[in-house]
Design an enzyme around this catalytic site. Sequence first.
Site, PDB file in Angstrom:
ATOM      1  N   ASN A   1      22.360  73.782  21.798  1.00  0.00           N
ATOM      2  CA  ASN A   1      23.689  74.369  21.585  1.00  0.00           C
ATOM      3  C   ASN A   1      24.355  73.724  20.384  1.00  0.00           C
ATOM      4  O   ASN A   1      24.166  72.544  20.113  1.00  0.00           O
ATOM      5  CB  ASN A   1      24.549  74.250  22.861  1.00  0.00           C
TER       6      ASN A   1
ATOM      7  N   PHE B   1      32.776  72.471  20.508  1.00  0.00           N
ATOM      8  CA  PHE B   1      34.038  72.269  21.246  1.00  0.00           C
ATOM      9  C   PHE B   1      34.915  73.520  21.262  1.00  0.00           C
ATOM     10  O   PHE B   1      36.120  73.464  20.989  1.00  0.00           O
ATOM     11  CB  PHE B   1      34.847  71.097  20.668  1.00  0.00           C
TER      12      PHE B   1
ATOM     13  N   SER C   1      29.187  64.242  21.136  1.00  0.00           N
ATOM     14  CA  SER C   1      28.742  65.612  20.866  1.00  0.00           C
ATOM     15  C   SER C   1      28.304  65.716  19.414  1.00  0.00           C
ATOM     16  O   SER C   1      29.026  65.268  18.520  1.00  0.00           O
ATOM     17  CB  SER C   1      29.867  66.606  21.143  1.00  0.00           C
TER      18      SER C   1
ATOM     19  N   ASN D   1      28.071  68.316  17.581  1.00  0.00           N
ATOM     20  CA  ASN D   1      28.474  69.547  16.888  1.00  0.00           C
ATOM     21  C   ASN D   1      29.859  69.515  16.257  1.00  0.00           C
ATOM     22  O   ASN D   1      30.353  70.534  15.798  1.00  0.00           O
ATOM     23  CB  ASN D   1      28.355  70.726  17.862  1.00  0.00           C
ATOM     24  N   THR D   2      30.503  68.352  16.276  1.00  0.00           N
ATOM     25  CA  THR D   2      31.737  68.167  15.510  1.00  0.00           C
ATOM     26  C   THR D   2      31.410  67.117  14.462  1.00  0.00           C
ATOM     27  O   THR D   2      31.165  65.956  14.806  1.00  0.00           O
ATOM     28  CB  THR D   2      32.891  67.689  16.424  1.00  0.00           C
TER      29      THR D   2
ATOM     30  N   LYS E   1      31.174  58.417  27.203  1.00  0.00           N
ATOM     31  CA  LYS E   1      29.918  59.189  27.185  1.00  0.00           C
ATOM     32  C   LYS E   1      29.226  59.032  25.838  1.00  0.00           C
ATOM     33  O   LYS E   1      29.815  59.337  24.801  1.00  0.00           O
ATOM     34  CB  LYS E   1      30.203  60.670  27.463  1.00  0.00           C
TER      35      LYS E   1
ATOM     36  N   ASN F   1      24.602  62.382  26.361  1.00  0.00           N
ATOM     37  CA  ASN F   1      24.855  63.717  25.824  1.00  0.00           C
ATOM     38  C   ASN F   1      23.522  64.325  25.331  1.00  0.00           C
ATOM     39  O   ASN F   1      22.448  63.761  25.599  1.00  0.00           O
ATOM     40  CB  ASN F   1      25.874  63.598  24.675  1.00  0.00           C
TER      41      ASN F   1
END
Length: 352
Positions: free
Chosen positions: A99, A103, A162, A164-165, A202, A231
């Site tokens: 993915n 966010f 994460s 993806n940022t 996390k 993650n």
Amino acid sequence: MLRALDPEAAHALVIKALTWAPMPSPSEDDPRLAVQAFGLRFPNPVGIAAGFDKNAVAPDALLRLGFGFAEIGTVTPRPQSGNARPRLFRLEPDQAVINRLGFNNDGFAAVGQRLAARAGRPGIVGVNVGANKDATDRAADYVAGVKAFGAWAGYFTVNVSSPNTPGLRDLQQKASLDDLLARVMAARERLAPERRKPVLLKIAPDLALDDLDDVVEIARRRRVDGMIVSNTTVGRPDGLRDRAGAREAGGLSGRPLFAASTRMLAETYVRAEGAFALVGVGGIDSGAAALAKIRAGASLIQLYTGLVFRGLGLVDEIKQALLRGLEAGRAGALDEFVGLDAATRTAEPWLA
Ligand SMILES: Cc1cc2nc3c(=O)[nH]c(=O)nc-3n(C[C@H](O)[C@H](O)[C@H](O)COP(=O)(O)O)c2cc1C
């Protein structure tokens, strides 16, 4: 049937169904499955991981399905639409997902209203907070989260992992992490006592062990209540069969993440030296995998991608397997298994 649909459409349908479908009344969990961690009592150790119900649309439905806790989010202060679609990919032959959602979420105000509406209902709902993509002071976004959700959260997750940022994972670096956690913990202490909820950190499975040394040292010094490991990974383990899918950018989850995330969990466990409890997540898709996470150092576990391939029956399957494990090991409670394999796992050749 769901897997015949576009992954994001299928997910939206599942969330809708959870809000509409009549839910069974929850059956009481066997008391031997109960876990005491971060000052909270979890009726069973199996949680739904962040990202499944980002906007807190269905936490009570998830709890009624048998999860011992539900983590909503990641939520950012302002709503965000996330990255361009397509941004969610199933790697069927690998039982994995990639993915790069970025966010996408409704923001603090809308999610706060939903959580306020369930005030007083039973069940632990953790709130996973993050920073807006365009935030100038990212730490301030996490501080705002602790203030916004203090009344409603069972616990907070500070998500710095994460992929993806852009730049978010840099918050795991020593100086940034120390500043972030100092500010988050100070903000919590300024809340009214009944709003001071446990704070969990996390992390990514891709940290170098030198960096993990620093992360755990800082987490201990700043007195966080626990860590969630891990993650999704930006790595692409050897042997992925869906070659085209594996080339998609984003975080990989599911079965191929199990080895790396479990190793990282064991490495975190030996460094934490019992200072706090850990949540193990990454690639759990069976009772055996759940027990392996616990033996590697997890007091609690979370699922996401396993549910995509195995369905919601996986929750009960894992709980039954844990009970059988207790009986086979003549143990009265799961905490007797926590970390039993951590030393052997960390002694294995790196990602053998
Ligand atoms: C589609 C998708 C969205 C996710 N979104 C988030 C998120 O918003 N925040 C977060 O901390 N983790 C998020 N995750 C990561 C999961 O919480 C979990 O850490 C990871 O998927 C590994 O567990 P699994 O192998 O059981 O899926 C997401 C995972 C997936 C597959």
